[in-house]
Design a protein around this motif. Structure first.
Motif, mmCIF file in Angstrom:
data_model
loop_
_atom_site.group_PDB
_atom_site.id
_atom_site.type_symbol
_atom_site.label_atom_id
_atom_site.label_comp_id
_atom_site.label_asym_id
_atom_site.label_seq_id
_atom_site.Cartn_x
_atom_site.Cartn_y
_atom_site.Cartn_z
ATOM 1 N N VAL A 81 0.245 6.371 3.088
ATOM 2 C CA VAL A 81 -0.152 5.461 2.017
ATOM 3 C C VAL A 81 -0.030 6.163 0.663
ATOM 4 O O VAL A 81 -0.322 7.355 0.533
ATOM 5 C CB VAL A 81 -1.589 4.931 2.247
ATOM 6 C CG1 VAL A 81 -2.621 6.041 2.184
ATOM 7 C CG2 VAL A 81 -1.920 3.815 1.278
ATOM 8 N N ARG A 129 -1.274 -5.321 0.910
ATOM 9 C CA ARG A 129 -2.693 -5.469 1.241
ATOM 10 C C ARG A 129 -3.190 -6.794 0.713
ATOM 11 O O ARG A 129 -2.999 -7.134 -0.447
ATOM 12 C CB ARG A 129 -3.500 -4.330 0.619
ATOM 13 C CG ARG A 129 -5.014 -4.458 0.743
ATOM 14 C CD ARG A 129 -5.540 -4.475 2.155
ATOM 15 N NE ARG A 129 -5.301 -3.236 2.853
ATOM 16 C CZ ARG A 129 -5.815 -2.942 4.041
ATOM 17 N NH1 ARG A 129 -6.609 -3.790 4.655
ATOM 18 N NH2 ARG A 129 -5.525 -1.802 4.620
ATOM 19 N N HIS A 188 -7.451 -0.219 0.112
ATOM 20 C CA HIS A 188 -6.255 -0.049 0.938
ATOM 21 C C HIS A 188 -6.099 1.410 1.373
ATOM 22 O O HIS A 188 -5.900 1.688 2.565
ATOM 23 C CB HIS A 188 -5.030 -0.515 0.144
ATOM 24 C CG HIS A 188 -3.733 -0.327 0.856
ATOM 25 N ND1 HIS A 188 -3.439 -0.948 2.054
ATOM 26 C CD2 HIS A 188 -2.643 0.405 0.528
ATOM 27 C CE1 HIS A 188 -2.224 -0.599 2.434
ATOM 28 N NE2 HIS A 188 -1.725 0.217 1.524
ATOM 29 N N SER A 234 2.659 -0.600 0.297
ATOM 30 C CA SER A 234 1.311 -0.951 -0.167
ATOM 31 C C SER A 234 0.971 -2.431 -0.080
ATOM 32 O O SER A 234 0.339 -2.983 -0.980
ATOM 33 C CB SER A 234 1.114 -0.438 -1.602
ATOM 34 O OG SER A 234 1.290 0.945 -1.646
#
Length: 153
Positions: A37, A79, A22, A77
């Motif tokens: 991120v 993913r 990710h 986050s």
């Protein structure tokens, strides 16, 4: 068997591997000024509740809910594992995050994501769920690459 949602699991090797994927993808597809991120170790912060999605023990995806104060949370986050795309993983994780936000009494959820083609599936998920465009929040700077969204609980 269906998708099961779990809390924690940050230290599991498969979770660490998906989070590394990710982070690498976000750096590859986002300009530096728009890449917000969180690395895996930052997801262990007490303000963040981390979720993983599994089927028969196999990791399918991850997501997190960050308490940003004033009865608001932030989706972080999200993913889906490449082998689990288009199987409802993102929706299952988002449903768990929404349920947790409601249980905490949050008034709204916010998120920051990208606008490029690489973010199309994520944007479609958030649009379907009822998130709407908003302005920047927190310390995020505005920019042409970044999309800010809000969901009123």
């Amino acid at each position: 068997m269906g998708i099961s949602i779990h809390r924690g699991e940050l230290g599991r090797p498969d979770v660490e591997q998906l989070l590394a994927h990710h982070v690498a993808a976000m750096h590859a597809f986002s300009p530096p000024e728009a890449c917000h991120v969180l690395p895996a170790n930052a997801l262990a912060h007490p303000s963040i509740t981390f979720f993983s999605a599994r089927r028969d023990g196999t990791l399918l995806g991850v997501g997190a809910l960050k308490d940003i104060g004033e009865a608001e949370g932030e989706v972080k986050s999200m993913r889906t594992a490449p082998a689990a795309l288009r199987q409802g993983v993102g929706q299952s994780l988002l449903d768990a995050i929404l349920a947790e936000a409601r249980a905490r009494g949050y008034r709204r959820l916010r998120l920051e994501t990208g606008r490029s083609a690489e973010f199309a599936a994520a944007n479609a998920l958030y649009d379907r769920a009822g998130f709407t465009e908003s302005g920047p929040f927190g310390d995020y700077p505005p920019g042409p690459f970044t999309r800010f969204m809000v969901f009123e609980l």
